[in-house]
Design an enzyme around this catalytic site. Structure first.
Site, mmCIF file in Angstrom:
data_model
loop_
_atom_site.group_PDB
_atom_site.id
_atom_site.type_symbol
_atom_site.label_atom_id
_atom_site.label_comp_id
_atom_site.label_asym_id
_atom_site.label_seq_id
_atom_site.Cartn_x
_atom_site.Cartn_y
_atom_site.Cartn_z
ATOM 1 N N CYS A 1 0.942 -1.321 -0.078
ATOM 2 C CA CYS A 1 -0.019 -0.009 0.004
ATOM 3 C C CYS A 1 0.932 1.330 -0.144
ATOM 4 O O CYS A 1 0.316 2.212 -0.446
ATOM 5 C CB CYS A 1 -0.968 -0.001 1.229
ATOM 6 S SG CYS A 1 -0.178 -0.171 2.667
ATOM 7 N N HIS B 1 -0.860 0.801 7.639
ATOM 8 C CA HIS B 1 -1.496 1.016 6.290
ATOM 9 C C HIS B 1 -1.398 2.537 5.835
ATOM 10 O O HIS B 1 -1.436 3.325 6.681
ATOM 11 C CB HIS B 1 -2.960 0.419 6.303
ATOM 12 C CG HIS B 1 -3.612 0.477 5.249
ATOM 13 N ND1 HIS B 1 -3.346 -0.370 3.931
ATOM 14 C CD2 HIS B 1 -4.864 1.075 4.364
ATOM 15 C CE1 HIS B 1 -4.179 -0.156 2.568
ATOM 16 N NE2 HIS B 1 -4.876 0.759 3.235
#
Length: 996
Positions: free
Chosen positions: A454, A827
């Site tokens: 990510c 993330h």
């Protein structure tokens, strides 16, 4: 005597008169009498019991039978013979079409009086055969319950040997066809009691004959896995499973999941129907069997079955939390379904619209069961927030609903996620990542996460949304001199023209991978961005020039060409220059050095500095997914090895940060020369647009991006161990160092240095401060005196006489957010919008271009949220508030685009002219063909998947509409008592919603 009794019973006398007369007859029956009279009385009592049209008549028949069984046993045994019983069981009793329903009750009543008779064994043998035959005829739940009652009271009548196994299997098939035809509470309770009697008989048989258990379970699985049944088998089958010893569970599940004769469709049908059993009230251990089978399927890697079943059933299981009677089991199944479904957010996101309503209902219920459910549900929700971060717009209503509930710490969350995962090998689930049927409604394309990538996806999307950079990359001519840039061009082209909802950046990842990165591990997106830009820059320097196409098409003048041809694309788009000056405080000699940069790394001021806001810095181990309170000792912030400038020394006196008006070097004791109030950031008096932008994003008592830039540009004292070696003095001297921007980049990249290493605790930390982000930012750029005078003639946004600085305005275009507490975990996702010049056609270029609409530049340009494969519409409000709602979600890397102005007009004009002449960049033939072929392939894949998915979905058992449970709760807020699901009772609405 029989005639007298019949006349009395059939008479119209009042019941009390009849009762007295019947008493006399019964008392007389206890006396000795001949066999013929006994038979007549037994025939009459049998008739009354079996065909009596009132309960009173049947009670009299029962009483007379009991008297003759006690006082005339020989006659009773002779009457209650095998032939008579066979006739009753096979032909029934009473007129044709009105056969009695009480035959089994009658036989059970009479058996107690012949147990010691010589004919008992013959009767038992007859009943063993006949009950098996009856069960094979699929009697009603009521009749089945009567058989079970008879056999439970007289176990001698239970079939033996092979017939016993067959009896168990047929009894299970009977249960599979049970249906409750009434919605009344009394009828439903009666139905549940009947089912429990039947399943209780199975339990009794299994206790004495354990060898019958596995064949019975095999029959059960055959029923629930069948794809040929017109009607779904009854949920009453759940009552069978509850009596299977748990010690057999592992073996049973292992045999099922490793049986090659069971197809995926059959297995999916079976597990789907078992999950429906969570609505069966009063069942025990049902949730354990469901979870065990789900785990068994995961062990043999039947992930496609698990995914389909979870997505189709998770909402129904969730809706059962409304009912206290099945809540515990439903919650256990829901917890496993969500905690194990870790490859995609799909399952959790299906529940998001319904969570606030369920939480409100549970709070309203105000019971111990509801309170316990709320705590466990909140823990589950925070686990999902942790696993699937990056959806602030979707999560805000849910977070608001559970904000008053306890929040688990991160160790607890990691433990729950770790012990419930289907597999520890993430690559085994790579092909099962979120299936998106079509492009996002935004028209944008997502990027597939290839295993903690990510960080790369958010950077690529930010660069793609930098439209000037994207157009330049897409305009590149075909060639092999810049392999990494060519791969970026292909990736951008697919993001622009592909029909897929998301594409894989695998090829670009392998080409741009920093060699020191660990595969599969989370990385720092800022580190990746710097490495990527440096690679692209160095590659172009040794290859052909990026503006060759513009040169050949003569789009640029000779002067402009010479000015820009010496720069790489990275330098043109992201390159800026900064002058570092160091002045010896003894001899006042100043040494200076100009260096290029592609991003500015902004450190946080020390907590005792004169900058608003407090710093929240906690060790990684102590931070959970919760709201972080400022520590009692706010002075915990230490220097970071990432932060090259402004590292506070113990011996330093904390000097207040200096705004733009004090930039530059000054004589000791000399007052700063104000730059007419133009601080870095916003000039409230001179630029209403900037004022609006700042007010929209600067909450009280928080740090802001201008604060961090001011700190970055403020003078730094070099003293004590950090003294400067002055060449003029030829010794170490106290000095002052300051940085000044001399050339603003077209795209300004700001990295907020949130991560640091504390040498005292040997732990990494993250600064969780909420930094307000202005949508419009002003930077002071140092210019030569002659340029200052020239630019000042153009108005307020130019330079200021005597200051040496001019103001360059930037518009926010991307924000990369890090969700988590460490650079090695968490993330990344990003907010982006596409900022372009809005220069009206034909506007003269003798001065700086002016935006067509300030408002459009700021708040009317659409924001998007890029989170791996998911792309959604968003807003600047969401950008500004994300950390307020989710304290671990903090802005990390910012992209600003320079507005057209004096310093950048040449590049802006070149880009504008190229855009006007060419419109959207035209791709070379090979690239267009590759995209076209992939789009055709995608359509073929969609058709194939649709066929396969239709086959899977058609195999799933059809169950009642799950949302009716939630809708009922919503519509019946004013209801009370047992009928309300929230009341915790057992009302008709509640039970009917469960049983069916």
């Amino acid at each position: 005597m029989d005639k007298i009794l019949e006349a009395v019973v059939m008479s119209s006398y009042p019941n009390n008169v009849k009762q007295g007369l019947v008493r006399r007859v019964i008392e007389a029956s206890k006396q000795p009498m001949d066999s013929e009279q006994c038979w007549s009385m037994l025939e009459l009592s049998t008739k009354l019991y079996l065909t009596g049209d009132t309960k009173y008549k049947r009670e009299i028949g029962k009483e007379v039978l009991e008297v003759y069984g006690h006082y005339h046993p020989e006659e009773f045994e002779e009457f209650f013979n095998v032939r008579f019983l066979l006739s009753l069981l096979q032909e029934g009793y009473g007129p044709l079409g009105k056969r009695s329903h009480y035959v089994l009750d009658y036989i059970q009543l009479g058996l107690q009086f012949v147990l010691e008779s010589p004919s008992a064994n013959s009767i038992f043998s007859l009943l063993r055969i006949e009950v098996l035959r009856k069960v094979c005829e699929r009697p009603s739940p009521k009749q089945c319950a009567k058989i079970s009652k008879l056999l439970t009271q007289h176990p001698q009548c239970i079939p033996t040997g092979k017939h016993q196994l067959l009896f168990c299997q047929q009894l299970i098939r009977c249960i599979g066809q049970f249906q409750c035809v009434s919605e009344g509470e009394e009828e439903i309770m009666e139905f549940l009691e009947q089912v429990n009697k039947v399943s209780g008989l199975l339990q009794r048989i299994w206790r004495t004959q354990t060898s019958a258990i596995l064949p019975s379970l095999k029959e059960l699985f055959t029923i629930i896995s069948s794809t040929e049944e017109q009607e779904a088998p009854s949920n009453a089958l759940a009552s069978v499973v509850q009596f299977v010893p748990l010690e057999l569970m592992d073996g049973v599940i292992r045999n099922l999941t490793n049986d090659d004769s069971i197809t995926d469709v059959q297995m999916m049908m079976a597990i789907g129907r078992m999950i429906d059993w969570v609505s069966w009230p009063l069942g025990k251990n049902i949730d354990k069997w469901i979870i065990a089978l789900l785990k068994g399927l995961a062990a043999v890697k039947k992930f496609s079955i698990l995914i389909e079943v979870t997505l189709s059933k998770v909402e129904k299981v969730f809706s059962k939390l409304l009912y206290p009677i099945v809540r515990e089991g439903a919650l256990s199944v829901l917890q496993y379904m969500l905690l194990s479904f870790q490859h995609s957010h799909e399952a959790f996101h299906l529940l998001l619209p319904h969570i606030p309503r369920l939480v409100a209902s549970l709070k309203k219920e105000d019971s111990n069961s509801a309170a316990s459910c709320l705590e466990q549900l909140a823990e589950l929700i925070h686990c999902m927030f942790f696993r699937f971060s990056g959806f602030p717009d979707l999560y805000e209503p849910v977070l608001e609903a559970v904000k008053a509930l306890p929040i688990p710490n991160e160790d607890r969350i990691k433990h729950l996620l770790g012990q419930n995962a289907w597999t520890s090998q993430k690559n085994e689930l790579a092909c099962f990542y979120p299936r998106l049927a079509s492009k996002s409604e935004t028209g944008k394309i997502g990027l597939i996460n290839l295993g903690n990538t990510c960080y790369m996806n958010s950077i690529i999307q930010s660069l793609f949304m930098a439209s000037d950079f994207r157009h330049s990359v897409l305009n590149l001519t075909e060639g092999n001199s810049q392999p990494l840039m060519t791969k970026l061009q292909w990736l951008f082209a697919f993001l622009e023209h592909s029909q897929r909802p998301a594409i894989s950046p695998e090829s670009f990842l392998s080409a741009s991978w920093p060699p020191w990165f660990t595969p599969g591990a989370q990385q720092d997106c800022s580190e990746y961005l710097k490495y990527l830009l440096d690679r692209l820059h160095e590659e172009e320097k040794t290859g052909k020039r990026i503006y060759q196409k513009l040169k050949e098409s003569s789009l640029m003048s000779q002067a402009v060409e010479q000015h820009y041809l010496n720069k790489t694309l990275i330098e043109k788009m992201f390159g800026g220059k900064m002058m570092t000056k160091i002045r010896c405080l003894k001899c006042l000699n100043v040494s200076s050095r100009e260096e290029a940069f592609t991003d500015l790394s902004l450190a946080f001021p020390p907590s005792d500095g004169n900058v608003c806001g407090s710093t929240s810095v906690l060790p990684v181990e102590e931070i959970g997914p919760q709201f972080i309170e400022p520590p009692e000792n706010a002075g915990q912030l230490t220097g970071s090895p990432w932060i090259r400038r402004k590292a506070p020394k113990a011996s330093d006196h904390a000097a207040p940060p200096m705004s733009v008006k004090t930039l530059g070097l000054q004589e000791p004791g000399e007052a700063a020369n104000p730059v007419r109030g133009n601080d870095v950031g916003v000039d409230a008096a001179k630029d209403p647009l900037s004022t609006f932008g700042e007010q929209a994003c600067a909450p009280k008592d928080s740090r802001s991006v201008p604060d961090l830039i001011n700190y970055f540009l403020s003078p730094e004292r070099l003293t004590a161990e950090n003294k400067y070696h002055c060449e003029k003095c030829a010794s170490l001297q106290d000095a002052e160092k300051v940085a000044e921007l001399t050339e603003g980049p077209h795209y300004l990249i700001l990295t907020l240095l949130r991560f640091s290493f504390d040498p005292r605790t040997m732990k990494r930390k993250k600064i969780l401060d909420n930094v307000s982000i202005p949508v419009v930012l002003k930077l002071p750029i140092l210019v030569a005196p002659e340029e200052t005078e020239e630019v000042s003639q153009h108005g307020k946004d130019g330079a200021f006489p005597g200051s040496g600085f001019m103001t360059v305005v930037y518009d926010l275009c991307s924000v990369v957010v890090h969700s988590g507490i460490s650079s090695e975990s968490g993330h990344y996702y990003c907010y982006s919008r596409e900022c372009t010049d809005t220069v009206p056609h034909g506007q003269p270029r003798d001065g700086p271009p002016k935006p067509a609409s300030d408002k459009q530049l700021d708040f009317e340009i659409q924001w998007y949220l890029f989170n791996d494969t998911r792309v959604s519409f968003s807003s600047f409000e969401s950008v500004s508030n994300v950390t307020s709602f989710f304290p671990k979600d903090t802005a990390y890397v910012l992209f600003y685009r320079q507005r057209p102005g004096r310093q950048s007009c040449l590049l802006h004009e070149a880009l504008a002219e190229a855009g006007c002449l060419h419109g959207e960049p035209s791709l070379h033939k090979d690239l267009m063909e590759a995209i076209s072929k992939d789009n055709i392939l995608f359509l073929q894949e969609q058709e194939k998947e649709a066929r396969n998915r239709a086959a899977y979905i058609s195999a799933l058992p059809k169950s009642p509409l799950w949302w009716r449970d939630l809708d009922r709760d919503k519509d019946d807020d004013s209801s009370s008592g047992g009928c309300s699901p929230a009341a915790g009772g057992g009302g008709s609405g509640s039970f009917h919603g469960l049983v069916f």
